[in-house]
Scaffold this motif. Structure first.
Motif, PDB file in Angstrom:
ATOM      1  N   THR A 160       5.387  -7.037   7.168  1.00 23.50           N
ATOM      2  CA  THR A 160       4.574  -6.021   6.492  1.00 23.50           C
ATOM      3  C   THR A 160       5.324  -4.697   6.353  1.00 23.50           C
ATOM      4  O   THR A 160       4.717  -3.654   6.150  1.00 23.50           O
ATOM      5  N   TYR A 161       6.659  -4.732   6.502  1.00 28.60           N
ATOM      6  CA  TYR A 161       7.430  -3.485   6.490  1.00 28.60           C
ATOM      7  C   TYR A 161       8.357  -3.352   5.282  1.00 28.60           C
ATOM      8  O   TYR A 161       9.210  -2.449   5.255  1.00 28.60           O
ATOM      9  N   ALA A 187       1.352  -1.549  11.717  1.00 22.93           N
ATOM     10  CA  ALA A 187       0.242  -0.663  11.365  1.00 22.93           C
ATOM     11  C   ALA A 187      -1.051  -1.215  11.947  1.00 22.93           C
ATOM     12  O   ALA A 187      -1.893  -0.477  12.441  1.00 22.93           O
ATOM     13  N   LEU A 239      -1.152 -10.793   2.753  1.00 24.21           N
ATOM     14  CA  LEU A 239      -1.665  -9.511   3.265  1.00 24.21           C
ATOM     15  C   LEU A 239      -2.493  -8.909   2.140  1.00 24.21           C
ATOM     16  O   LEU A 239      -1.988  -8.703   1.033  1.00 24.21           O
ATOM     17  N   LYS A 293       8.738  -0.033   2.420  1.00 21.85           N
ATOM     18  CA  LYS A 293       9.292   1.233   2.935  1.00 21.85           C
ATOM     19  C   LYS A 293      10.793   1.131   3.198  1.00 21.85           C
ATOM     20  O   LYS A 293      11.472   2.134   3.324  1.00 21.85           O
ATOM     21  N   HIS A 326       1.424  10.794   8.707  1.00 27.27           N
ATOM     22  CA  HIS A 326       0.921   9.445   9.011  1.00 27.27           C
ATOM     23  C   HIS A 326       0.322   9.499  10.409  1.00 27.27           C
ATOM     24  O   HIS A 326       0.983   9.899  11.366  1.00 27.27           O
ATOM     25  N   THR A 330       0.831  -1.209   0.000  1.00 24.59           N
ATOM     26  CA  THR A 330       0.000   0.000   0.000  1.00 24.59           C
ATOM     27  C   THR A 330       0.865   1.259   0.000  1.00 24.59           C
ATOM     28  O   THR A 330       0.384   2.351   0.305  1.00 24.59           O
ATOM     29  N   TYR A 367      -6.021   0.477   7.445  1.00 26.01           N
ATOM     30  CA  TYR A 367      -5.338   1.732   7.137  1.00 26.01           C
ATOM     31  C   TYR A 367      -5.897   2.260   5.821  1.00 26.01           C
ATOM     32  O   TYR A 367      -6.294   1.494   4.942  1.00 26.01           O
ATOM     33  N   TYR A 382       8.866   3.884  14.348  1.00 29.68           N
ATOM     34  CA  TYR A 382       8.913   2.527  14.899  1.00 29.68           C
ATOM     35  C   TYR A 382       9.038   2.552  16.423  1.00 29.68           C
ATOM     36  O   TYR A 382       8.961   3.630  17.043  1.00 29.68           O
ATOM     37  N   ARG A 431       7.204   5.415   6.344  1.00 28.51           N
ATOM     38  CA  ARG A 431       7.206   6.012   7.688  1.00 28.51           C
ATOM     39  C   ARG A 431       8.420   5.516   8.457  1.00 28.51           C
ATOM     40  O   ARG A 431       9.040   4.507   8.052  1.00 28.51           O
ATOM     41  N   ILE A 465       3.079   2.747   1.746  1.00 24.57           N
ATOM     42  CA  ILE A 465       3.187   3.670   2.896  1.00 24.57           C
ATOM     43  C   ILE A 465       4.653   3.748   3.348  1.00 24.57           C
ATOM     44  O   ILE A 465       5.331   2.727   3.484  1.00 24.57           O
TER      45      ILE A 465
HETATM   46  O1  PYC Z   1       3.766  -0.825   8.383  1.00 25.61           O
HETATM   47  O2  PYC Z   1       2.983   1.005   7.517  1.00 25.61           O
HETATM   48  C1  PYC Z   1       3.027  -0.218   7.601  1.00 25.61           C
HETATM   49  C2  PYC Z   1       2.202  -1.024   6.704  1.00 25.61           C
HETATM   50  C3  PYC Z   1       1.182  -0.608   5.940  1.00 25.61           C
HETATM   51  C4  PYC Z   1       0.738  -1.706   5.257  1.00 25.61           C
HETATM   52  C5  PYC Z   1       1.474  -2.754   5.630  1.00 25.61           C
HETATM   53  N1  PYC Z   1       2.382  -2.327   6.511  1.00 25.61           N
END
Ligand code: PYC
Length: 404
Positions: free
Chosen positions: A354-355, A401, A247, A358, A106, A65, A271, A72, A69, A67
């Motif tokens: 999921t990171y 997230a 995911l 970025k 964010h 997605t 999100y 952490y 940022r 994103i």
């Molecule tokens: O960690 O920002 C995040 C994120 C968004 C979607 C999956 N991970």
């Protein structure tokens, strides 16, 4: 000639694979391409190949997605992702390719006292590392995102939030294409439709890879695969503490711009951001069971719609246009595994959970430095594979997230 009859040159070229490269990178997503680019741009190593089983950016780099940022929970994580945000800030200029990075801020919502407590903790850790984050209250949230229901009526009223102004979104394809184009211009070979089916190891060191297009010798092999990290590492005899989960995400039809922050609710597992095209981009927690499936599910769509409407009731008539899934290689502490392995010359840049998207630029920069100099950059020292046996975990679950 291109489809439109113009004579635009292709963004990158096709080659027959050489029989030997100085470095072979497995995986043509943002991590692999960034690694190859920085090897060439910062270390002068250009006899480098990126091997991609499908097409460039067709894996997790095209299924996220987008994103960005750095808010952490651990100092190690904050420092690392902050470097990535900084590289993203200068990426368009560096690659001469507009990646459309929009640092719109964010916002992570707290719906409980315990969530607020973790946010205060994150804000303190962030600020100590020089990263802009603060806990804000309902009034400020209402003025930042007027479409949010900040009353006491919802099932989980909003109590406050973690506001992180440097965060934002980017055009994920542009990041992939920008790195690919720049790496190609420096002489890196990008091989699509090229699957690694074996990794040759003898005498404790890597010797090269076997592919569907023949054998390639290389003294250094870096795997930058997401979703397939365990199966690729298995080819080199390396076992990883990774479980893979899908995911899912979705976009709506385009609507007039009204949302210029990224909004996250861990409690509601959702999100939301609005793309430059006007589509609302929705994401959720990882699927409840591990698998390699990239099919969307009705359960996801129903849940995401219900939860978004709890936050923004005005979206009730907006239609979801399409959904997709990516694969997340989850580690026990939610931090990546990045660095050398017990097989000399074989390096891993995996376990992103999921990171991953970025972290592409910083991971690429660090992996390139490691491969070129043989020294592990300080920024990635905490994320080595040995931490799981030595008990040095870097727990980043609290910065997810959404819940996992
Ligand atoms: O960690 O920002 C995040 C994120 C968004 C979607 C999956 N991970």
């Amino acid at each position: 000639r291109g489809l439109t009859g113009t004579s635009w040159p292709p963004a990158w070229r096709r080659y027959e694979p050489r029989r030997r490269y100085d470095v072979v990178v497995i995986g043509g997503g943002v991590h692999g391409l960034a690694t190859a680019y920085y090897l060439a741009a910062q270390h002068g190593l250009t006899n480098v190949a990126v091997l991609e089983r499908g097409y460039l950016g067709g894996g997790a780099s095209g299924r996220n997605t987008a994103i960005i940022r750095s808010n952490y929970l651990t100092p190690e994580g904050v420092r690392f992702y902050d470097r990535s945000v900084r590289l993203y800030e200068s990426l368009a200029a560096e690659l001469n390719f507009n990646a459309m990075f929009s640092q719109r801020g964010h916002l992570t919502l707290a719906h409980s006292d315990s969530a607020l407590r973790i946010m205060r903790w994150r804000a303190e850790v962030n600020r100590l590392q020089g990263v802009d984050s603060s806990v804000i209250g309902r009034a400020e949230i209402a003025s930042l995102v007027p479409s949010l229901d900040v009353t006491d009526h919802p099932r989980f009223p909003i109590l406050g939030g973690l506001w992180h102004p440097p965060g934002g979104i980017i055009r994920h394809d542009a990041v992939v294409w920008g790195y690919a184009r720049a790496a190609d211009a420096l002489g890196v070979h990008l091989h699509q439709d090229t699957e690694v089916v074996g990794i040759d190891v003898s005498g404790g060191r890597v010797r090269g890879v076997r592919t569907n297009r023949g054998q390639i010798a290389a003294p250094a092999v870096v795997t930058c695969t997401a979703g397939w990290a365990s199966t690729v590492c298995d080819l080199a005899g390396i076992e990883l503490p990774i479980t893979t989960f899908p995911l899912q995400a979705a976009v709506t039809e385009p609507v007039r711009p009204f949302l210029d922050t990224v909004v996250v609710s861990g409690t509601l597992h959702v999100y939301v951001s609005q793309s430059d095209r006007g589509e609302l981009v929705f994401g959720a927690a990882v699927d409840p069971v591990p698998s390699y499936s990239t099919r969307g599910s009705l359960e996801f769509t129903e849940n995401v719609a219900a939860h978004v409407l709890e936050l923004m009731p005005a979206l009730a008539q907006v239609r979801i246009l399409r959904q997709w899934a990516g694969l997340c290689d989850m580690t026990p502490d939610f931090s990546p595994i990045i660095g050398p392995t017990p097989v000399e010359g074989f390096y891993v840049d995996v376990g992103w959970g999921t990171y991953g998207f970025k972290a592409g630029p910083v991971a690429g920069e660090a992996m390139a430095a490691l491969v070129a100099t043989g020294k592990t950059p300080e920024l990635i020292e905490p994320f080595d594979l040995a931490r799981f046996t030595d008990g040095r975990l870097v727990g980043e679950r609290g910065a997810a997230a959404v819940g996992h």
